[in-house]
Enzyme design. Structure first.
Site, PDB file in Angstrom:
ATOM      1  N   GLU A 100      -9.855   2.188 -14.803  1.00  0.00           N
ATOM      2  CA  GLU A 100      -9.970   2.576 -13.411  1.00  0.00           C
ATOM      3  C   GLU A 100     -11.204   3.441 -13.150  1.00  0.00           C
ATOM      4  O   GLU A 100     -11.708   4.132 -14.026  1.00  0.00           O
ATOM      5  CB  GLU A 100      -8.712   3.307 -12.969  1.00  0.00           C
ATOM      6  N   CYS A 105     -15.818   8.919 -10.506  1.00  0.00           N
ATOM      7  CA  CYS A 105     -15.250   9.260 -11.812  1.00  0.00           C
ATOM      8  C   CYS A 105     -15.146   7.963 -12.610  1.00  0.00           C
ATOM      9  O   CYS A 105     -14.449   7.031 -12.210  1.00  0.00           O
ATOM     10  CB  CYS A 105     -13.878   9.894 -11.588  1.00  0.00           C
ATOM     11  N   CYS A 144      -7.132   5.709 -24.729  1.00  0.00           N
ATOM     12  CA  CYS A 144      -7.816   6.816 -25.395  1.00  0.00           C
ATOM     13  C   CYS A 144      -7.099   7.106 -26.708  1.00  0.00           C
ATOM     14  O   CYS A 144      -5.876   7.004 -26.784  1.00  0.00           O
ATOM     15  CB  CYS A 144      -7.787   8.060 -24.502  1.00  0.00           C
ATOM     16  N   CYS A 197      -4.133  13.913 -26.183  1.00  0.00           N
ATOM     17  CA  CYS A 197      -3.912  15.246 -25.619  1.00  0.00           C
ATOM     18  C   CYS A 197      -2.506  15.245 -25.008  1.00  0.00           C
ATOM     19  O   CYS A 197      -2.130  14.290 -24.318  1.00  0.00           O
ATOM     20  CB  CYS A 197      -4.973  15.579 -24.574  1.00  0.00           C
ATOM     21  N   CYS A 232      -1.978  14.605 -21.197  1.00  0.00           N
ATOM     22  CA  CYS A 232      -2.745  13.534 -20.552  1.00  0.00           C
ATOM     23  C   CYS A 232      -2.033  12.199 -20.663  1.00  0.00           C
ATOM     24  O   CYS A 232      -1.618  11.782 -21.747  1.00  0.00           O
ATOM     25  CB  CYS A 232      -4.135  13.434 -21.172  1.00  0.00           C
ATOM     26  N   GLY A 251     -10.572   7.674 -21.362  1.00  0.00           N
ATOM     27  CA  GLY A 251     -11.320   7.577 -22.608  1.00  0.00           C
ATOM     28  C   GLY A 251     -12.141   8.808 -22.938  1.00  0.00           C
ATOM     29  O   GLY A 251     -12.293   9.719 -22.128  1.00  0.00           O
ATOM     30  N   GLU A 252     -12.631   8.828 -24.172  1.00  0.00           N
ATOM     31  CA  GLU A 252     -13.478   9.924 -24.641  1.00  0.00           C
ATOM     32  C   GLU A 252     -14.910   9.375 -24.747  1.00  0.00           C
ATOM     33  O   GLU A 252     -15.215   8.597 -25.653  1.00  0.00           O
ATOM     34  CB  GLU A 252     -12.961  10.416 -26.001  1.00  0.00           C
ATOM     35  N   SER A 280     -17.795  14.583 -19.679  1.00  0.00           N
ATOM     36  CA  SER A 280     -16.719  15.468 -20.121  1.00  0.00           C
ATOM     37  C   SER A 280     -16.210  15.039 -21.487  1.00  0.00           C
ATOM     38  O   SER A 280     -15.903  13.867 -21.701  1.00  0.00           O
ATOM     39  CB  SER A 280     -15.575  15.428 -19.100  1.00  0.00           C
ATOM     40  N   SER A 330     -13.409  20.076 -22.264  1.00  0.00           N
ATOM     41  CA  SER A 330     -11.981  20.266 -21.986  1.00  0.00           C
ATOM     42  C   SER A 330     -11.428  21.314 -22.934  1.00  0.00           C
ATOM     43  O   SER A 330     -10.945  20.997 -24.012  1.00  0.00           O
ATOM     44  CB  SER A 330     -11.245  18.935 -22.165  1.00  0.00           C
ATOM     45  N   LEU A 331     -11.504  22.559 -22.539  1.00  0.00           N
ATOM     46  CA  LEU A 331     -11.114  23.657 -23.429  1.00  0.00           C
ATOM     47  C   LEU A 331      -9.583  23.789 -23.481  1.00  0.00           C
ATOM     48  O   LEU A 331      -8.981  23.634 -24.523  1.00  0.00           O
ATOM     49  CB  LEU A 331     -11.781  24.946 -22.939  1.00  0.00           C
ATOM     50  N   ASN A 372      -1.475  17.863 -13.423  1.00  0.00           N
ATOM     51  CA  ASN A 372      -0.965  16.777 -12.603  1.00  0.00           C
ATOM     52  C   ASN A 372       0.158  16.086 -13.381  1.00  0.00           C
ATOM     53  O   ASN A 372      -0.108  15.357 -14.324  1.00  0.00           O
ATOM     54  CB  ASN A 372      -2.122  15.811 -12.324  1.00  0.00           C
ATOM     55  N   CYS A 425      -5.810  10.421 -14.034  1.00  0.00           N
ATOM     56  CA  CYS A 425      -5.395  10.335 -15.425  1.00  0.00           C
ATOM     57  C   CYS A 425      -4.533   9.129 -15.792  1.00  0.00           C
ATOM     58  O   CYS A 425      -3.427   9.276 -16.304  1.00  0.00           O
ATOM     59  CB  CYS A 425      -4.648  11.595 -15.827  1.00  0.00           C
TER      60      CYS A 425
HETATM   61  N1  SAH Z   1     -11.925  12.555 -22.788  1.00  0.00           N
HETATM   62  C1  SAH Z   1     -12.678  13.392 -21.872  1.00  0.00           C
HETATM   63  C2  SAH Z   1     -12.550  12.933 -20.416  1.00  0.00           C
HETATM   64  C3  SAH Z   1     -11.131  12.981 -19.944  1.00  0.00           C
HETATM   65  S1  SAH Z   1     -10.458  13.302 -18.424  1.00  0.00           S
HETATM   66  C4  SAH Z   1     -12.217  14.815 -21.988  1.00  0.00           C
HETATM   67  O1  SAH Z   1     -11.199  15.050 -22.646  1.00  0.00           O
HETATM   68  O2  SAH Z   1     -12.874  15.705 -21.479  1.00  0.00           O
HETATM   69  C5  SAH Z   1     -11.077  14.609 -17.551  1.00  0.00           C
HETATM   70  C6  SAH Z   1     -10.228  15.901 -17.556  1.00  0.00           C
HETATM   71  O3  SAH Z   1      -8.892  15.746 -17.040  1.00  0.00           O
HETATM   72  C7  SAH Z   1     -10.093  16.482 -18.948  1.00  0.00           C
HETATM   73  O4  SAH Z   1     -10.406  17.844 -18.912  1.00  0.00           O
HETATM   74  C8  SAH Z   1      -8.621  16.260 -19.234  1.00  0.00           C
HETATM   75  O5  SAH Z   1      -8.171  17.144 -20.228  1.00  0.00           O
HETATM   76  C9  SAH Z   1      -8.009  16.481 -17.876  1.00  0.00           C
HETATM   77  N2  SAH Z   1      -6.636  15.972 -17.732  1.00  0.00           N
HETATM   78  C10 SAH Z   1      -6.058  14.941 -18.387  1.00  0.00           C
HETATM   79  N3  SAH Z   1      -4.779  14.768 -17.971  1.00  0.00           N
HETATM   80  C11 SAH Z   1      -4.551  15.694 -17.025  1.00  0.00           C
HETATM   81  C12 SAH Z   1      -3.410  16.024 -16.212  1.00  0.00           C
HETATM   82  N4  SAH Z   1      -2.282  15.318 -16.291  1.00  0.00           N
HETATM   83  N5  SAH Z   1      -3.540  17.018 -15.313  1.00  0.00           N
HETATM   84  C13 SAH Z   1      -4.707  17.706 -15.213  1.00  0.00           C
HETATM   85  N6  SAH Z   1      -5.801  17.444 -15.958  1.00  0.00           N
HETATM   86  C14 SAH Z   1      -5.727  16.463 -16.858  1.00  0.00           C
END
Ligand code: SAH
Length: 376
Positions: A107, A120, A127, A131, A134, A182-183, A214, A236-237, A313, A356
């Protein structure tokens, strides 16, 4: 106004017999022109038609001879990835679900704002990172997108938004964030190829200053990303201790916080005009205390940084809740008082599941229930 949803019939497209020019880089265009026995400058003209004007047919390419146009049409297409679902949220957010040639789906989401529009973009189907918070990590199928599928997301967004004709004035698609599924650093070569196409000033021409990649923290590729592509980096800390980050962002077990922060500190080109964005998802009673906000500041001190607080979310079956608005306000206040620009990302497009990996799953469920209904 209700959210609009259009679902195309017929499922994913059959693999075409002719390759598309979409996704080829400058070298690819040179090779095409050479194969057809034409002079190299034709490649430049063709490039401009494809990536600057967004041509959908070879007939439009009026500065190319009829013969060359016919030869192009015989051997190539200008196809973009097929759109299987096209949704528009009540807040103007748009979402496209792309049906790829092998039947998989990804998407792309467009978020319009007052003076800019951000797309985006996804880098992989699914992925591998898992996480905990996610949804994309729960999808089984994973593969890298190729450069054409990444560039194709930008092209079809421009097609649909109608922003090919006046790109200099157009505010509809000014920024790109590699924050879809994805990463991106696990698919570095294809993402780099795609972003170079997107940044080319004679084509789509979105500058590196308006592109943010990201990553969850693929440390060995961070330096390269900055040196070779020069795009903005978001990290993504999400946690301030290795113990918690190991659990919620498992790539931390491989590349722990000190290594990640070192890579951030030394990211090429950092300074007053370029900052790293630290993303921090607000998970209720997991990572959202004032003490964690202060520890976050300690970790990033010395790094030109922005801090992006993302309200979690939730998705069906997700193991977390979103922090309360009051908790987020307190956390954001601590970050802001320390002089950091902090943004609390407002959820957009919730009515079309624009976060997501949600649409993909919802659509798959719809399809499955339709199939079940049809089988009765
Ligand atoms: N793989 C990359 C890009 C991913 S998505 C990364 O990890 O950075 C972009 C952001 O959305 C990331 O910071 C991810 O951790 C965050 N994210 C994923 N699922 C989420 C959720 N359910 N609610 C809020 N943020 C979320």
């Amino acid at each position: 106004m209700e959210a609009e949803i259009q679902i195309a019939d017929g499922g994913p497209p059959a693999a075409p017999d002719r390759p598309s020019l979409v996704g080829l880089d400058r070298e690819g265009f040179a090779a095409v022109v050479e194969t057809l026995g034409k002079k190299p400058f034709r490649a430049k003209q063709l490039w401009s038609w494809v990536y600057r004007r967004g041509a959908r047919s070879f007939d439009e390419m009026t500065n190319l001879s009829k013969e060359l146009r016919a030869a192009l049409a015989e051997n190539y297409t200008l196809d973009r990835p097929a759109v299987t679902v096209n949704q528009r949220s009540t807040d103007g957010t748009r979402k496209w679900l792309l049906g790829l040639a092998d039947g998989s789906q990804v998407e792309a989401v467009h978020i319009p704002e007052a003076r800019r529009g951000t797309l985006c973009v996804s880098s992989q189907v699914g992925c591998t990172l898992s996480c905990r918070f996610c949804h994309t990590g729960t999808q089984r199928l994973v593969r890298n997108l190729d450069a054409a599928e990444v560039v194709g997301q930008v092209m079809l967004a421009r097609d649909d938004l109608g922003v090919w004709t006046a790109p200099d004035e157009e505010r509809d698609l000014t920024n790109i964030v590699m924050m879809g599924m994805g990463e991106p650093l696990y698919n570095y070569d294809n993402v780099a190829k795609a972003l170079r196409i997107v940044m080319d000033p004679e084509g789509i021409a979105i500058s590196k200053r308006r592109i943010t990649l990201s990553t969850a923290g693929v440390v060995p590729l961070i330096e390269r990303c900055g040196a070779e592509l020069g795009v903005n980096l978001a990290v993504s800390l999400h946690a301030v201790t290795d113990e918690l980050r190991d659990e919620i962002v498992p790539i931390n077990r491989k590349y722990p916080l000190d290594e990640l922060l070192h890579a951030c500190r030394t990211y090429p080109g950092l300074g007053t005009t370029r900052r790293i964005t630290f993303e921090y998802v607000m998970l209720r009673d997991v990572n959202d205390s004032p003490a964690e906000a202060r520890e976050l500041l300690r970790l990033v001190s010395g790094i030109p940084a922005k801090i992006n607080l993302i309200p979690f979310n939730p998705w069906p079956g997700s193991p977390y809740d979103c922090s309360t608005p009051e908790t987020i306000r307190i956390f954001a206040g601590i970050v802001e008082r320390a002089g950091y620009v902090s943004t609390v990302r407002t959820p957009r497009g919730r009515d079309i599941f624009a976060a997501c990996g949600q649409l993909k799953t919802v659509t798959e469920k719809q399809r499955a229930s339709e199939r079940r209904a049809a089988a009765l």
